[in-house]
Design a protein around this motif. Sequence first.
Motif, PDB file in Angstrom:
ATOM      1  N   LEU A   7       0.833  -1.219   0.000  1.00  0.00           N
ATOM      2  CA  LEU A   7       0.000   0.000   0.000  1.00  0.00           C
ATOM      3  C   LEU A   7       0.863   1.263   0.000  1.00  0.00           C
ATOM      4  O   LEU A   7       0.612   2.200  -0.751  1.00  0.00           O
ATOM      5  CB  LEU A   7      -0.931   0.010   1.221  1.00  0.00           C
ATOM      6  N   GLY A   8       1.895   1.242   0.854  1.00  0.00           N
ATOM      7  CA  GLY A   8       2.800   2.396   0.954  1.00  0.00           C
ATOM      8  C   GLY A   8       3.533   2.633  -0.353  1.00  0.00           C
ATOM      9  O   GLY A   8       3.602   3.761  -0.848  1.00  0.00           O
ATOM     10  N   ALA A   9       4.071   1.540  -0.904  1.00  0.00           N
ATOM     11  CA  ALA A   9       4.824   1.654  -2.160  1.00  0.00           C
ATOM     12  C   ALA A   9       3.904   2.139  -3.274  1.00  0.00           C
ATOM     13  O   ALA A   9       4.316   2.953  -4.100  1.00  0.00           O
ATOM     14  CB  ALA A   9       5.439   0.317  -2.527  1.00  0.00           C
ATOM     15  N   PHE A  10       2.675   1.692  -3.282  1.00  0.00           N
ATOM     16  CA  PHE A  10       1.743   2.121  -4.330  1.00  0.00           C
ATOM     17  C   PHE A  10       1.561   3.645  -4.282  1.00  0.00           C
ATOM     18  O   PHE A  10       1.584   4.315  -5.311  1.00  0.00           O
ATOM     19  CB  PHE A  10       0.394   1.414  -4.176  1.00  0.00           C
ATOM     20  N   MET A  11       1.432   4.165  -3.039  1.00  0.00           N
ATOM     21  CA  MET A  11       1.273   5.619  -2.886  1.00  0.00           C
ATOM     22  C   MET A  11       2.489   6.378  -3.417  1.00  0.00           C
ATOM     23  O   MET A  11       2.365   7.330  -4.173  1.00  0.00           O
ATOM     24  CB  MET A  11       1.085   5.971  -1.405  1.00  0.00           C
ATOM     25  N   ILE A  12       3.669   5.925  -2.994  1.00  0.00           N
ATOM     26  CA  ILE A  12       4.892   6.635  -3.387  1.00  0.00           C
ATOM     27  C   ILE A  12       5.208   6.432  -4.872  1.00  0.00           C
ATOM     28  O   ILE A  12       5.566   7.383  -5.575  1.00  0.00           O
ATOM     29  CB  ILE A  12       6.089   6.163  -2.512  1.00  0.00           C
ATOM     30  N   PHE A  13       5.078   5.205  -5.339  1.00  0.00           N
ATOM     31  CA  PHE A  13       5.401   4.924  -6.748  1.00  0.00           C
ATOM     32  C   PHE A  13       4.441   5.670  -7.675  1.00  0.00           C
ATOM     33  O   PHE A  13       4.776   5.996  -8.791  1.00  0.00           O
ATOM     34  CB  PHE A  13       5.337   3.423  -7.031  1.00  0.00           C
ATOM     35  N   ARG A  14       3.234   5.903  -7.178  1.00  0.00           N
ATOM     36  CA  ARG A  14       2.235   6.624  -7.963  1.00  0.00           C
ATOM     37  C   ARG A  14       2.684   8.088  -8.142  1.00  0.00           C
ATOM     38  O   ARG A  14       2.544   8.655  -9.215  1.00  0.00           O
ATOM     39  CB  ARG A  14       0.909   6.551  -7.209  1.00  0.00           C
ATOM     40  N   ILE A  15       3.268   8.641  -7.055  1.00  0.00           N
ATOM     41  CA  ILE A  15       3.778  10.017  -7.139  1.00  0.00           C
ATOM     42  C   ILE A  15       4.951  10.065  -8.142  1.00  0.00           C
ATOM     43  O   ILE A  15       5.116  11.022  -8.878  1.00  0.00           O
ATOM     44  CB  ILE A  15       4.221  10.516  -5.738  1.00  0.00           C
ATOM     45  N   LEU A  16       5.735   8.984  -8.143  1.00  0.00           N
ATOM     46  CA  LEU A  16       6.912   8.934  -9.019  1.00  0.00           C
ATOM     47  C   LEU A  16       6.620   8.194 -10.321  1.00  0.00           C
ATOM     48  O   LEU A  16       7.523   7.610 -10.914  1.00  0.00           O
ATOM     49  CB  LEU A  16       8.054   8.230  -8.280  1.00  0.00           C
ATOM     50  N   ASP A  17       5.364   8.191 -10.751  1.00  0.00           N
ATOM     51  CA  ASP A  17       5.022   7.308 -11.872  1.00  0.00           C
ATOM     52  C   ASP A  17       5.747   7.637 -13.174  1.00  0.00           C
ATOM     53  O   ASP A  17       6.045   6.747 -13.951  1.00  0.00           O
ATOM     54  CB  ASP A  17       3.500   7.210 -12.090  1.00  0.00           C
TER      55      ASP A  17
END
Lengths: 235, 172
Positions: free
Chosen positions: A153-163
């Motif tokens: 869940l955490g990685a999804f949030m951050i990776f989404r910002i860095l997509d």
Amino acid sequence: MTQTDIRKAILSSLKEEQTPKTRIVFRGLFWGSILSLALILCLRSMSRDVFATNDLALCISIWTTMAVGLTLVFWPQPRIQPRGYWGALAYGRLLVGMVIVTILQLIVCPEFASMAFHSSGPFSFVGQLTHFYMSFGGMKGCMFLCGLTFTGLGAFMIFRILDRAFLQTPAKKLPGILGLSLLGQSPVIVLQALDPQGRMTFVYWIAGSLLALIIIALMMRGKNILDPSKPTTLP
Amino acid sequence: MSRYTTGSAESFEQLYERYEFRLMGFFGRRLSAPSRSMATDLFQITWLKVHQARDRFDPAQKFSSWIFTIALNVLRDYGRELSSTLKTTSLNDREMEAPTPTLSALTAQELKDLEHEIQNLPIEWREVLLLSDWEGFASQEVAAMKGLSEANVRQILSRARKTIKASTYDPN
């Protein structure tokens, strides 16, 4: 601020380069300290444990990772994010983002780092989730699934910002990116490694976390490059 | 370039203006129309790498060879992820670069046929041909950029040109 014109980005970078490097490192250390202090105070205000060696190690790991991440962000560089490109800016944001997400994980579920809070507050449902996870092979299963769920869940949030950075990232860069994402979770890793009980099971948590990071990274990397919601300005 | 290395914004702007369209054309020709927007990203990545590596630039080397070597490496690294989009060679891209006098003389159909013939060449031959005949690099420069010997480049060029000529006049 990230720009879309490479010419302007490089010209701004040339200006930034005139700032002494020591000042940039100092800025990274300063803001790293401020953010770390905020996160540590947030954790301490909820914890019912007395301050011990573990907490000192936690503080050091949060501060180090945060300071390194912010120094990378502040380092003079063209502030532009082409698809698939990983520079100091993207690495710095990833590191800072993962530390913040890790602390959020601890707030949601302090048990997996053997921390005890006054109350579980709005996250009381996590207790039920833990019982459910315990049914899959006890503590080992719970740690693996916790790593998978919360890091996912955490990685999804951050990776989404860095997509934009993740889109079309060359395969050879992925191990480094995943390694850095895991390093961003050093506060939890340090706590688990220092706890005698956690030491026996934290490998399962790392395995779950790594699996989640790989899945999310591959998902983000494979997104359609022709996505019209990601316009690119022509130079 | 040496002034850009020491932080001169004017020198950077001169270099940028000189290579902007040439470099965009380089990527534009190697990506098919649906993924053309990626050309801008590859163009930006190339300049980012040039900016980062400018301290390591050897003044004995030509800047054009150096920047196109970086562009080739960027294309190699990121091209793997775009392998399906690298299949088409577009020579008639007026958005990217004005066509050369030779290309202007060709009709749209002839240009299409030529694209098709180049497309059928082995990747290595195609790359050497494009660098030499479209980007205008000498055999010696292409050899340095591709890590091949000059004799090898000349041999590839000769074979590629013969193949295109032979197939263009193939009545079938």
